[in-house]
Design an enzyme around this catalytic site. Structure first.
Site, PDB file in Angstrom:
ATOM      1  N   HIS A 261      22.679  62.662 -38.387  1.00  0.00           N
ATOM      2  CA  HIS A 261      24.052  62.596 -38.915  1.00  0.00           C
ATOM      3  C   HIS A 261      24.930  61.925 -37.873  1.00  0.00           C
ATOM      4  CE1 HIS A 261      27.881  63.857 -40.681  1.00  0.00           C
ATOM      5  NE2 HIS A 261      27.201  64.087 -41.778  1.00  0.00           N
ATOM      6  N   ASP A 315      21.679  66.891 -46.956  1.00  0.00           N
ATOM      7  CA  ASP A 315      20.858  66.366 -48.056  1.00  0.00           C
ATOM      8  C   ASP A 315      19.419  66.841 -48.010  1.00  0.00           C
ATOM      9  OD1 ASP A 315      22.760  64.883 -49.446  1.00  0.00           O
ATOM     10  OD2 ASP A 315      22.748  63.386 -47.867  1.00  0.00           O
TER      11      ASP A 315
HETATM   12  N1  CMC Z   1      14.921  59.432 -38.644  1.00  0.00           N
HETATM   13  C1  CMC Z   1      14.467  58.902 -37.504  1.00  0.00           C
HETATM   14  N2  CMC Z   1      15.264  58.485 -36.509  1.00  0.00           N
HETATM   15  C2  CMC Z   1      16.575  58.621 -36.666  1.00  0.00           C
HETATM   16  C3  CMC Z   1      17.126  59.195 -37.831  1.00  0.00           C
HETATM   17  C4  CMC Z   1      16.240  59.598 -38.835  1.00  0.00           C
HETATM   18  N3  CMC Z   1      16.678  60.137 -39.980  1.00  0.00           N
HETATM   19  N4  CMC Z   1      18.468  59.216 -37.723  1.00  0.00           N
HETATM   20  C5  CMC Z   1      18.756  58.672 -36.539  1.00  0.00           C
HETATM   21  N5  CMC Z   1      17.618  58.318 -35.892  1.00  0.00           N
HETATM   22  C6  CMC Z   1      17.510  57.745 -34.548  1.00  0.00           C
HETATM   23  C7  CMC Z   1      17.750  56.249 -34.574  1.00  0.00           C
HETATM   24  O1  CMC Z   1      16.556  55.537 -34.771  1.00  0.00           O
HETATM   25  C8  CMC Z   1      18.357  56.017 -33.229  1.00  0.00           C
HETATM   26  O2  CMC Z   1      17.319  56.036 -32.285  1.00  0.00           O
HETATM   27  P1  CMC Z   1      17.368  55.060 -30.990  1.00  0.00           P
HETATM   28  O3  CMC Z   1      18.595  55.470 -30.255  1.00  0.00           O
HETATM   29  O4  CMC Z   1      16.086  55.352 -30.275  1.00  0.00           O
HETATM   30  O5  CMC Z   1      17.448  53.669 -31.563  1.00  0.00           O
HETATM   31  C9  CMC Z   1      19.187  57.274 -32.978  1.00  0.00           C
HETATM   32  O6  CMC Z   1      18.575  58.289 -33.778  1.00  0.00           O
HETATM   33  C10 CMC Z   1      20.649  57.138 -33.398  1.00  0.00           C
HETATM   34  O7  CMC Z   1      20.689  56.621 -34.725  1.00  0.00           O
HETATM   35  P2  CMC Z   1      21.947  55.865 -35.343  1.00  0.00           P
HETATM   36  O8  CMC Z   1      21.478  54.979 -36.450  1.00  0.00           O
HETATM   37  O9  CMC Z   1      22.764  55.263 -34.272  1.00  0.00           O
HETATM   38  O10 CMC Z   1      22.751  57.068 -35.951  1.00  0.00           O
HETATM   39  P3  CMC Z   1      23.959  56.934 -36.980  1.00  0.00           P
HETATM   40  O11 CMC Z   1      24.925  57.955 -36.568  1.00  0.00           O
HETATM   41  O12 CMC Z   1      24.454  55.545 -37.093  1.00  0.00           O
HETATM   42  O13 CMC Z   1      23.254  57.287 -38.368  1.00  0.00           O
HETATM   43  C11 CMC Z   1      22.567  58.395 -40.322  1.00  0.00           C
HETATM   44  C12 CMC Z   1      23.456  58.450 -39.079  1.00  0.00           C
HETATM   45  C13 CMC Z   1      22.857  59.607 -41.199  1.00  0.00           C
HETATM   46  C14 CMC Z   1      22.888  57.122 -41.137  1.00  0.00           C
HETATM   47  C15 CMC Z   1      21.086  58.401 -39.878  1.00  0.00           C
HETATM   48  O14 CMC Z   1      20.803  59.584 -39.171  1.00  0.00           O
HETATM   49  C16 CMC Z   1      20.124  58.222 -41.045  1.00  0.00           C
HETATM   50  O15 CMC Z   1      19.850  57.081 -41.458  1.00  0.00           O
HETATM   51  N6  CMC Z   1      19.575  59.340 -41.593  1.00  0.00           N
HETATM   52  C17 CMC Z   1      18.686  59.286 -42.753  1.00  0.00           C
HETATM   53  C18 CMC Z   1      19.494  59.128 -44.049  1.00  0.00           C
HETATM   54  C19 CMC Z   1      20.227  60.405 -44.432  1.00  0.00           C
HETATM   55  O16 CMC Z   1      19.656  61.488 -44.396  1.00  0.00           O
HETATM   56  N7  CMC Z   1      21.505  60.256 -44.813  1.00  0.00           N
HETATM   57  C20 CMC Z   1      22.355  61.395 -45.217  1.00  0.00           C
HETATM   58  C21 CMC Z   1      23.490  61.562 -44.284  1.00  0.00           C
HETATM   59  S1  CMC Z   1      24.397  63.071 -44.520  1.00  0.00           S
HETATM   60  C22 CMC Z   1      25.276  62.836 -46.015  1.00  0.00           C
HETATM   61  C23 CMC Z   1      26.390  61.813 -45.987  1.00  0.00           C
HETATM   62  O17 CMC Z   1      27.072  61.686 -44.967  1.00  0.00           O
HETATM   63  O18 CMC Z   1      26.616  61.184 -47.057  1.00  0.00           O
END
Ligand code: CMC
Length: 378
Positions: A261, A315
């Site tokens: 998140h 989720d």
């Molecule tokens: N699985 C594997 N690795 C992950 C995940 C994941 N679900 N989420 C983040 N990471 C890793 C990512 O690869 C990165 O690693 P590194 O620093 O080594 O490159 C690190 O964690 C930081 O990731 P980020 O993309 O900078 O994080 P973000 O804050 O931009 O993304 C997110 C947040 C929710 C988009 C992401 O965690 C994600 O894609 N999760 C899966 C989709 C999901 O479950 N979405 C629902 C979100 S909650 C409901 C809503 O807000 O609508």
């Protein structure tokens, strides 16, 4: 005045001052109007929580009863809306149907008086009352059935499940669905809420505000993750396959759906509550492979990614709960909308109180004084 630093996705940029909800992602805290989410999940109902979000304070007994009665009275849809839905393709996504119907309400209630509290209240009531009826009606009509009329003797949550599944829900299922609605009602400035605020800031009608938020929630980066969690659990297929699947996915640098998140760096407090609800549901209605796969996946992800602050988000468990409640996967996001409309309306009202139209700026990266080339010379 120009603030020059460009932040993709407006990350960390405050776009409003708000007293509606608060998130502390380091400590896993979520509060609505200062009240911790776990208190509301345990003690409140969705309509009481919606009232709190929109009118800032918990209602008195009389205020709540009056609000519930108004909602009940307005739950039915105009037959024009039902006729319009009959023309929608059965294969269309329910979020598109919902967006079209929410916008269409503006055709029927076209008077706009944004400074009149009675107008604001009527719009709040109509939207909270009719959106669940729209979602359930589309579900039945795409199966070729007539929509089921709302039942006045059922609670807001129970009535939705009744209209959707054409039978009165088990009391535990209704109670758990009520908690789900409370948990999803509001979450600070996410994409759909921001969309609602931008639309509201033009002083357009509230139906356009909600229709634009529904359209934004529909995107896979926002509301769609719970649907994808179920697809992922299906792809894993068995508890034994959890770790090989996870290793393979991480090796290919793919995301694990329902984890991570932008704000929470610990387990999302809503996921903790939803997991408890899922356990209750599975205990009463029987275990299936999804729950066992999910708990094993949570363990495995925590071992591998917990150090990076990646834990289950809202989720991860909501899809499991919805599936067990008999909600089809492509209705997960519309169900999210049924609940989040409370938060959108609270932000609409807050925006109107201190309105200034959103008009940000850009950093221009294009040409200047470029020649106009005649069509034959291009
Ligand atoms: N699985 C594997 N690795 C992950 C995940 C994941 N679900 N989420 C983040 N990471 C890793 C990512 O690869 C990165 O690693 P590194 O620093 O080594 O490159 C690190 O964690 C930081 O990731 P980020 O993309 O900078 O994080 P973000 O804050 O931009 O993304 C997110 C947040 C929710 C988009 C992401 O965690 C994600 O894609 N999760 C899966 C989709 C999901 O479950 N979405 C629902 C979100 S909650 C409901 C809503 O807000 O609508």
């Amino acid at each position: 005045m120009t603030v020059c630093e460009f932040r993709a996705g407006l990350e960390g940029v405050p776009v409003t001052q708000s007293s509606i909800s608060f998130v502390d992602g380091q400590h896993g805290i979520l509060e609505y109007r200062g009240i911790p989410i776990y208190e509301l999940a345990e003690k409140s109902t969705f309509l009481e929580t919606a009232y709190l979000l929109i009118w800032k304070e918990l209602p008195t007994k009389e205020e709540l009863e009056a609000f519930e009665n108004e909602i009940q009275y307005h739950r039915r849809l105009k037959y024009h809306i039902r006729d319009m839905m009959k023309c929608f393709p059965e294969s269309g996504h329910p979020m598109d149907a919902l967006q079209a119907c929410a916008a269409a309400l503006g055709l029927f209630y076209s008077r706009r008086a944004l400074d009149d509290p009675a107008y604001i209240r009527a719009a709040v009531v109509r939207l909270l009352a009719k959106i669940p009826t729209m979602v359930a009606a589309f579900q039945l009509m795409r199966k070729g059935n007539d929509p089921v009329q709302p039942r006045d003797d059922l609670s807001y949550a129970a009535n939705f499940l009744y209209m959707l599944n054409e039978k009165e829900p088990d009391p535990l299922a209704a109670k758990i669905f009520e908690v789900c609605l409370v948990l999803h009602a509001e979450h600070t400035i996410n994409a759909s809420t921001f969309s609602a605020m931008v639309t509201a800031s033009t002083l357009t009608d509230p139906y356009a505000v909600i229709a634009s938020a529904v359209g934004t929630l529909a995107g896979p980066l926002h509301g769609g993750a719970s649907e994808e969690v179920i697809e992922m659990l299906d792809a894993i297929g068995s508890v034994e396959n959890v770790r090989p699947y996870l290793d393979d996915r991480l090796q290919r640098k793919e995301r694990i759906m329902g984890f991570g998140h932008r704000v929470y760096k610990v387990k999302d407090p809503r996921a903790i509550i939803l997991q408890g609800l899922a356990e209750q549901l599975f205990e009463k209605f029987g275990h299936d492979k999804y729950y066992d796969i999910a708990t094993e996946l949570e363990r495995a992800v925590e071992e591998k990614l917990g150090g990076k602050g990646i834990y289950p988000n809202v989720d991860f468990y909501s899809g499991l709960v919805y599936l067990k409640l008999g909600i089809p996967t492509d209705l997960f996001t519309p169900v999210f909308a049924i609940s989040r409309v409370a938060g959108w309306l609270a932000h609409w009202k807050e925006q109107l109180n201190e309105n200034r139209i959103f008009r940000p700026t850009q950093i221009y990266t294009g040409l200047h004084s470029a020649p106009y080339v005649a069509i034959g010379d291009r």
